[in-house]
Design a protein around this motif. Structure first.
Motif, short mmCIF file in Angstrom:
data_model
loop_
_atom_site.label_atom_id
_atom_site.label_comp_id
_atom_site.label_asym_id
_atom_site.label_seq_id
_atom_site.Cartn_x
_atom_site.Cartn_y
_atom_site.Cartn_z
N SER A 31 46.54 58.87 36.58
CA SER A 31 45.09 58.61 36.66
C SER A 31 44.86 57.27 37.36
CB SER A 31 44.48 58.58 35.24
OG SER A 31 45.03 57.50 34.51
N SER A 32 43.63 56.85 37.43
CA SER A 32 43.34 55.54 38.04
C SER A 32 43.74 54.44 37.06
CB SER A 32 41.85 55.43 38.39
OG SER A 32 41.06 55.51 37.24
N GLY A 33 44.05 53.28 37.60
CA GLY A 33 44.41 52.13 36.79
C GLY A 33 43.23 51.18 36.66
N GLU A 34 43.55 49.90 36.38
CA GLU A 34 42.48 48.91 36.26
C GLU A 34 43.00 47.53 36.63
OE1 GLU A 34 42.69 50.68 32.91
OE2 GLU A 34 44.34 49.43 32.21
N PHE A 35 42.07 46.61 36.87
CA PHE A 35 42.43 45.23 37.20
C PHE A 35 41.47 44.29 36.49
CE2 PHE A 35 38.92 45.91 39.99
CZ PHE A 35 38.31 44.68 40.07
N GLN A 36 41.88 43.02 36.43
CA GLN A 36 40.99 41.96 35.94
C GLN A 36 41.36 40.67 36.65
OE1 GLN A 36 39.76 41.36 31.75
NE2 GLN A 36 40.79 39.39 31.92
N LEU A 37 40.36 39.97 37.15
CA LEU A 37 40.52 38.68 37.82
C LEU A 37 39.67 37.65 37.10
CD1 LEU A 37 41.35 36.84 40.26
CD2 LEU A 37 39.32 37.73 41.43
N VAL A 38 40.27 36.50 36.78
CA VAL A 38 39.55 35.40 36.14
C VAL A 38 39.74 34.17 37.02
CG1 VAL A 38 39.33 33.97 34.07
CG2 VAL A 38 40.01 36.38 33.85
N THR A 39 38.63 33.54 37.39
CA THR A 39 38.70 32.35 38.25
C THR A 39 37.54 31.41 37.94
OG1 THR A 39 38.97 31.60 40.54
CG2 THR A 39 37.37 33.37 40.16
N ASN A 40 37.65 30.18 38.41
CA ASN A 40 36.59 29.20 38.26
C ASN A 40 35.50 29.51 39.27
OD1 ASN A 40 35.10 26.62 38.69
ND2 ASN A 40 36.58 25.86 37.21
N ARG A 41 34.27 29.34 38.87
CA ARG A 41 33.13 29.68 39.75
C ARG A 41 33.08 28.78 40.99
NH1 ARG A 41 26.82 30.42 37.95
NH2 ARG A 41 26.16 31.41 39.87
N LYS A 42 33.70 27.59 40.91
CA LYS A 42 33.66 26.65 42.03
C LYS A 42 34.73 26.92 43.09
CE LYS A 42 31.47 22.93 39.53
NZ LYS A 42 31.52 21.54 39.10
N VAL A 43 35.61 27.87 42.83
CA VAL A 43 36.66 28.20 43.80
C VAL A 43 36.00 28.78 45.05
CG1 VAL A 43 38.57 29.82 44.20
CG2 VAL A 43 38.44 28.56 42.06
N GLN A 44 36.57 28.42 46.22
CA GLN A 44 36.03 28.94 47.48
C GLN A 44 36.01 30.47 47.46
OE1 GLN A 44 38.27 27.82 50.95
NE2 GLN A 44 36.66 28.48 52.35
N ASN A 45 34.90 31.05 47.86
CA ASN A 45 34.64 32.49 47.96
C ASN A 45 34.41 33.19 46.62
OD1 ASN A 45 34.69 32.71 50.82
ND2 ASN A 45 36.93 32.60 50.75
N LEU A 89 41.02 52.17 43.06
CA LEU A 89 40.16 53.01 43.89
C LEU A 89 39.98 54.42 43.36
CD1 LEU A 89 41.09 52.10 47.57
CD2 LEU A 89 39.07 51.45 46.28
N GLY A 90 41.01 54.96 42.71
CA GLY A 90 40.92 56.31 42.16
C GLY A 90 39.80 56.47 41.13
N GLY A 91 39.30 55.37 40.62
CA GLY A 91 38.22 55.40 39.64
C GLY A 91 36.93 56.02 40.17
N ILE A 92 36.79 56.10 41.49
CA ILE A 92 35.57 56.73 42.04
C ILE A 92 35.50 58.20 41.66
CG2 ILE A 92 35.36 55.11 43.97
CD1 ILE A 92 36.39 57.41 45.80
N LEU A 93 36.66 58.82 41.38
CA LEU A 93 36.66 60.24 41.06
C LEU A 93 36.08 60.52 39.67
CD1 LEU A 93 40.05 61.26 42.66
CD2 LEU A 93 37.76 61.22 43.66
N ARG A 94 35.93 59.45 38.86
CA ARG A 94 35.23 59.59 37.57
C ARG A 94 33.76 59.90 37.77
NH1 ARG A 94 37.32 53.90 35.19
NH2 ARG A 94 39.52 54.44 35.18
N GLN A 95 33.26 59.62 38.96
CA GLN A 95 31.85 59.78 39.27
C GLN A 95 31.50 61.21 39.71
OE1 GLN A 95 32.18 55.52 41.43
NE2 GLN A 95 30.45 56.74 42.07
N ARG A 96 32.48 62.09 39.69
CA ARG A 96 32.25 63.47 40.13
C ARG A 96 32.67 64.47 39.07
NH1 ARG A 96 29.70 60.92 42.94
NH2 ARG A 96 29.63 60.80 45.20
N ILE A 97 31.97 65.60 39.05
CA ILE A 97 32.36 66.71 38.19
C ILE A 97 32.76 67.88 39.08
CG2 ILE A 97 30.93 66.02 36.22
CD1 ILE A 97 28.91 68.18 37.11
N THR A 98 33.47 68.82 38.50
CA THR A 98 33.90 70.00 39.26
C THR A 98 32.80 71.05 39.21
OG1 THR A 98 35.02 70.87 37.31
CG2 THR A 98 36.34 69.56 38.84
N ILE A 99 32.26 71.35 40.35
CA ILE A 99 31.15 72.30 40.44
C ILE A 99 31.67 73.61 41.03
CG2 ILE A 99 28.91 72.77 41.49
CD1 ILE A 99 28.40 69.75 41.39
N PRO A 100 31.48 74.72 40.32
CA PRO A 100 31.94 76.02 40.85
C PRO A 100 31.18 76.40 42.13
CG PRO A 100 31.34 76.19 38.53
CD PRO A 100 30.87 74.86 39.00
#
Length: 189
Positions: A31-45, A89-100
């Motif tokens: 299935s799709s996985g997941e990520f988490q990023l933690v950073t200071n708000r003052k970091v560039q970008n 990226l595979g998480g986008i497939l959670r947004q769809r159902i199987t339609i006959p």
């Protein structure tokens, strides 16, 4: 510490963050996985970290996630800390159902596992225009996996792919192809 690239959904580079507090990226085979990023708000970008942006670990086009959650909190030192997380990226497939198909009670496919999985992605992410993902493409079929007969009706697409994957021991994922400027759905062993 590898830089984190921030991309628009069309794969244009928005910026890079190379100074962050923590980053975790969990891929999953079925299935799709997941990520988490933690950073200071003052970091560039850090200001470029927005909902629906993509993040990529270094130059690894197979380690890409979609920001679906963003939180800013002040820590005990008075620093503003940003946490963003979401699925791969595979998480986008959670947004769809199987339609006959029209006039059918179920969408039934009888073939090898790769063909069956790619059929459901094609049907529910391409063929029905209102459900099309403009950046998604399916890799060429290599007919991998054992033969199965599968039927589906109004089920979550990612959950259906996970069931087929577990049954046949084939993994799936979506990765980026910068040459084609597309997100590629593929099967792997």
């Amino acid at each position: 510490m590898k830089p984190i690239r921030i991309l628009l959904p069309n794969l244009d580079l928005e910026g890079e963050i190379d100074n962050y507090l923590s980053f975790s990226f969990c891929r999953k085979y079925y299935s799709s996985g997941e990520f988490q990023l933690v950073t200071n708000r003052k970091v560039q970008n850090a200001d470029k970290l927005s909902i629906n942006q993509l993040i990529m670990l270094g130059e690894n086009s197979r380690k890409v996630g979609i920001i679906r959650y963003k939180e800013i909190k002040t820590n005990e030192k008075g620093e503003e800390i940003i946490t963003v997380k979401g699925p791969t990226l595979g998480g986008i497939l959670r947004q769809r159902i199987t339609i006959p198909p029209d006039g059918e009670a179920y969408d039934i496919k009888d073939s090898n596992a790769e063909t069956v999985m790619k059929h459901y992605v094609k049907r529910n992410c391409f063929d029905i225009l209102s459900m099309k993902f403009p950046m998604l493409e399916i890799s060429p079929n290599q007919n991998r996996g054992e033969d199965i007969k599968w039927q589906s009706r109004y089920k979550n697409l990612e959950e259906e792919l996970e069931k087929i994957s577990r049954l046949t021991n084939l993994g799936w994922h979506i990765y980026l192809d910068f040459n084609l400027k597309r997100w590629i759905f593929d099967i792997y062993n």
